[in-house]
Design an enzyme around this catalytic site. Structure first.
Site, PDB file in Angstrom:
ATOM      1  N   LEU A 102      39.688  47.778 -13.149  1.00  0.00           N
ATOM      2  CA  LEU A 102      38.762  47.714 -14.290  1.00  0.00           C
ATOM      3  C   LEU A 102      37.892  46.466 -14.167  1.00  0.00           C
ATOM      4  O   LEU A 102      37.470  45.907 -15.178  1.00  0.00           O
ATOM      5  CB  LEU A 102      39.530  47.685 -15.612  1.00  0.00           C
ATOM      6  CG  LEU A 102      40.086  49.026 -16.129  1.00  0.00           C
ATOM      7  CD1 LEU A 102      40.754  48.833 -17.487  1.00  0.00           C
ATOM      8  CD2 LEU A 102      38.996  50.096 -16.242  1.00  0.00           C
TER       9      LEU A 102
ATOM     10  N   ASN B  47      41.494  58.726  -4.629  1.00  0.00           N
ATOM     11  CA  ASN B  47      40.268  57.938  -4.439  1.00  0.00           C
ATOM     12  C   ASN B  47      39.219  58.273  -5.493  1.00  0.00           C
ATOM     13  O   ASN B  47      38.490  57.391  -5.967  1.00  0.00           O
ATOM     14  CB  ASN B  47      39.719  58.134  -3.027  1.00  0.00           C
ATOM     15  CG  ASN B  47      40.374  57.190  -2.031  1.00  0.00           C
ATOM     16  OD1 ASN B  47      41.291  56.457  -2.398  1.00  0.00           O
ATOM     17  ND2 ASN B  47      39.927  57.206  -0.790  1.00  0.00           N
TER      18      ASN B  47
ATOM     19  N   LYS C  20      32.124  57.704   0.278  1.00  0.00           N
ATOM     20  CA  LYS C  20      32.027  58.953   1.057  1.00  0.00           C
ATOM     21  C   LYS C  20      33.078  59.955   0.607  1.00  0.00           C
ATOM     22  O   LYS C  20      32.857  61.162   0.648  1.00  0.00           O
ATOM     23  CB  LYS C  20      32.108  58.693   2.563  1.00  0.00           C
ATOM     24  CG  LYS C  20      33.409  58.119   3.095  1.00  0.00           C
ATOM     25  CD  LYS C  20      34.159  59.059   4.019  1.00  0.00           C
ATOM     26  CE  LYS C  20      35.375  58.363   4.616  1.00  0.00           C
ATOM     27  NZ  LYS C  20      36.547  59.164   4.747  1.00  0.00           N
TER      28      LYS C  20
ATOM     29  N   CYS D 226      35.388  54.192   2.303  1.00  0.00           N
ATOM     30  CA  CYS D 226      36.247  55.243   1.733  1.00  0.00           C
ATOM     31  C   CYS D 226      35.731  55.806   0.414  1.00  0.00           C
ATOM     32  O   CYS D 226      35.321  56.956   0.356  1.00  0.00           O
ATOM     33  CB  CYS D 226      37.659  54.711   1.566  1.00  0.00           C
ATOM     34  SG  CYS D 226      38.358  54.173   3.124  1.00  0.00           S
TER      35      CYS D 226
HETATM   36  C1  UGA Z   1      40.462  52.538  -0.954  1.00  0.00           C
HETATM   37  C2  UGA Z   1      41.709  52.877  -1.797  1.00  0.00           C
HETATM   38  O1  UGA Z   1      41.965  51.815  -2.731  1.00  0.00           O
HETATM   39  C3  UGA Z   1      42.934  53.061  -0.906  1.00  0.00           C
HETATM   40  O2  UGA Z   1      44.053  53.451  -1.681  1.00  0.00           O
HETATM   41  C4  UGA Z   1      42.619  54.156   0.113  1.00  0.00           C
HETATM   42  O3  UGA Z   1      43.704  54.354   1.005  1.00  0.00           O
HETATM   43  C5  UGA Z   1      41.395  53.727   0.922  1.00  0.00           C
HETATM   44  O4  UGA Z   1      40.282  53.552   0.034  1.00  0.00           O
HETATM   45  C6  UGA Z   1      41.098  54.815   1.913  1.00  0.00           C
HETATM   46  O5  UGA Z   1      40.741  55.915   1.492  1.00  0.00           O
HETATM   47  O6  UGA Z   1      41.340  54.621   3.103  1.00  0.00           O
HETATM   48  P1  UGA Z   1      39.548  50.275   0.171  1.00  0.00           P
HETATM   49  O7  UGA Z   1      38.327  51.058   0.534  1.00  0.00           O
HETATM   50  O8  UGA Z   1      40.206  49.394   1.188  1.00  0.00           O
HETATM   51  O9  UGA Z   1      40.720  51.279  -0.342  1.00  0.00           O
HETATM   52  O10 UGA Z   1      39.123  49.350  -1.038  1.00  0.00           O
HETATM   53  P2  UGA Z   1      39.463  49.165  -2.578  1.00  0.00           P
HETATM   54  O11 UGA Z   1      40.385  48.028  -2.748  1.00  0.00           O
HETATM   55  O12 UGA Z   1      39.850  50.463  -3.197  1.00  0.00           O
HETATM   56  O13 UGA Z   1      38.034  48.737  -3.130  1.00  0.00           O
HETATM   57  C7  UGA Z   1      36.936  49.646  -3.046  1.00  0.00           C
HETATM   58  C8  UGA Z   1      35.696  49.066  -3.681  1.00  0.00           C
HETATM   59  O14 UGA Z   1      35.849  49.037  -5.085  1.00  0.00           O
HETATM   60  C9  UGA Z   1      35.351  47.636  -3.270  1.00  0.00           C
HETATM   61  O15 UGA Z   1      33.955  47.565  -3.014  1.00  0.00           O
HETATM   62  C10 UGA Z   1      35.723  46.799  -4.472  1.00  0.00           C
HETATM   63  O16 UGA Z   1      34.943  45.642  -4.587  1.00  0.00           O
HETATM   64  C11 UGA Z   1      35.439  47.772  -5.604  1.00  0.00           C
HETATM   65  N1  UGA Z   1      36.203  47.507  -6.847  1.00  0.00           N
HETATM   66  C12 UGA Z   1      37.558  47.576  -6.846  1.00  0.00           C
HETATM   67  C13 UGA Z   1      35.520  47.211  -8.012  1.00  0.00           C
HETATM   68  O17 UGA Z   1      34.289  47.168  -8.035  1.00  0.00           O
HETATM   69  N2  UGA Z   1      36.231  46.981  -9.160  1.00  0.00           N
HETATM   70  C14 UGA Z   1      37.587  47.044  -9.197  1.00  0.00           C
HETATM   71  O18 UGA Z   1      38.170  46.837 -10.271  1.00  0.00           O
HETATM   72  C15 UGA Z   1      38.263  47.347  -7.997  1.00  0.00           C
END
Ligand code: UGA
Length: 433
Positions: A254, A212, A267, A264
């Protein structure tokens, strides 16, 4: 196999349903009566594509049952998954482990046979060791093994990530039964060639936090480059595309824009910094503070841009916010960048109308004083600026023309760099990224 899942939030409800899908007999334990009743009726109290069908199917077949009783849990099986939440402590960076601790305190005294407890929740390194000591104190003439089997599921893709994960990780102490049990539990997944990394518990705990932290760093890296692009007049999307073709870098995570939120990444990087500090290794993770700073600056920048677009003040302006969930395909608004921006804009004197395809109810609970509109067009009615802050398909595909007819000023701010600029500009919009 028979197994118990303790805690039926995003992680636990998905894990319980997916274990039933793999053919196991599962008892899910949820202490909140309201949530329990909903789940027992086959209803999922949050939005996760595909989960309601799967849950209902296994509740109806009897392969998945729901209870609030630890006594029942102790009788039901010899394998227990901990899937409770580990939120950020109030006013501190570290993780609040009260629910994990409570699961051990409640369960272990009820056990009458040897048991394996597999932690799935994201915890600070050293937790399995601490819980092992505590479980030994609580156990009555039986052997209770604690191992960590972290979960990597993403909201919105929770089922696919659980049934077809990129890898399985187990952190177990030597001489225990954890690996043998996990090979049985995940036999179908392993048969498909899923990599299985077996290590010790601190390593498994760190695998999750490191993953993470890396993802958060990758997002803040491209957002830091976006800041330089703003200053230099360069195009961050083209840079992401170009560097992403390098297989060592990769294009995923990216996407520059409003940055990361949710229950997630924010925090977890903070808890990781706090834990490294406790271990005397704070310096090693000091860069994560900057990762957090870059991320929070994205939200501030969005407010500043909106104010500029509105002529230098937000007082008396009407702002449409499209998107409230922290990301698409989710109704989760925990640390949502979109709602954070909406709240700040309102504080600066604008009236703010929010629309999100799935997260309206949750948003209302967190920010009751914002206006909530039932459709995109209602939200945009008489708006001085339209902000797209979550890249839902509905917004990406939006026809700019009818929206232009209802706004006061045709300003659109693409907070997720997800819109087709030419389409908006050719329909008369001032397009700002
Ligand atoms: C994240 C991890 O991706 C999972 O692998 C992990 O299991 C999970 O946390 C957890 O610890 O339980 P999640 O919180 O569902 O999953 O969301 P993500 O898809 O990782 O996105 C997180 C944030 O990053 C979102 O606000 C999204 O909009 C942002 N993001 C994502 C970006 O701003 N740019 C990107 O290129 C990708």
């Amino acid at each position: 196999m028979r197994m118990v899942v303790l805690g039926l939030g995003y992680l636990g409800a998905t894990h319980a349903a997916c274990m039933a899908e793999l053919g196991h007999e599962v008892l899910g334990i949820e202490i909140m009566p309201e949530k329990r009743a909903q789940l027992a009726a086959g209803q999922v109290p949050f939005y996760e594509p595909g989960l309601p069908d799967m849950l209902k199917r296994h509740i109806d077949s009897g392969r998945l049952t729901i209870s609030g009783s630890y006594v029942e849990a102790a009788k039901f099986a010899d394998v227990f998954f901990i899937a409770v939440g580990t939120p950020q402590k109030k006013g501190e960076y570290s993780a609040d482990l009260q629910y994990v601790d409570a699961a051990i305190e409640e369960l272990v005294p009820q056990l009458t046979r040897n048991a394996l407890i597999l932690g799935k929740s994201t915890v600070p390194v050293g937790t399995a060791e601490r819980l092992t000591t505590r479980a030994q104190e609580l156990a009555k003439d039986i052997d209770v093994e604690i191992a960590w089997n972290p979960e990597f599921l993403r909201e919105g893709y929770a089922i696919a990530d659980t049934l077809k994960p990129d890898r399985l990780v187990l952190g177990a102490y030597p001489g225990g039964r954890a690996e043998t049990f996990c090979r049985q539990i995940y036999a179908a997944t392993l048969a498909e060639g899923t990599p299985f990394i077996v290590a010790d518990p601190p390593t498994a705990e760190l695998v999750k936090t490191s993953a993470n932290a890396f993802l958060a760093t990758k997002i803040s890296f491209i957002n830091a480059i976006a800041e330089v692009c703003d200053a230099a007049g360069a195009d961050v999307q083209a840079i992401a595309e170009a560097i992403g073709y390098d297989a060592r870098i990769g294009r995923k995570f990216l996407n520059a824009g409003l940055g990361f939120g949710g229950g997630c990444l924010p925090k977890d990087i903070r808890a990781f910094m706090a834990r490294a500090g406790e271990l005397g290794a704070a310096e090693a993770l000091s860069f994560l503070r900057e990762v957090d700073n870059v991320n929070m600056r994205r939200r501030q920048r969005m407010v500043d841009i909106t104010r500029e677009v509105c002529g230098g003040t937000l007082l008396g302006k009407r702002i449409a916010i499209l998107g409230a969930a922290f990301k698409p395909e989710s109704d989760d608004v925990r640390d949502s960048p979109a709602l954070n921006v909406a709240g700040q804009i309102q504080l600066q004197g604008a009236s703010v109308a929010v629309y999100d395809p799935k997260a309206m109810e949750n948003s209302r609970k967190v920010f009751p004083t914002l206006d909530y509109a039932g459709t995109v067009l209602d939200a945009c009615d008489q708006a001085d600026a339209v902000l797209v802050l979550t890249e839902w398909r509905e917004f990406v595909d939006l026809d700019p023309l009818p929206v232009r007819d209802v706004v006061r000023c045709a300003n659109v701010i693409d907070g997720r760099m997800c819109l087709d600029k030419n389409r908006w500009v050719s329909n008369g919009w001032n397009f700002v990224v």
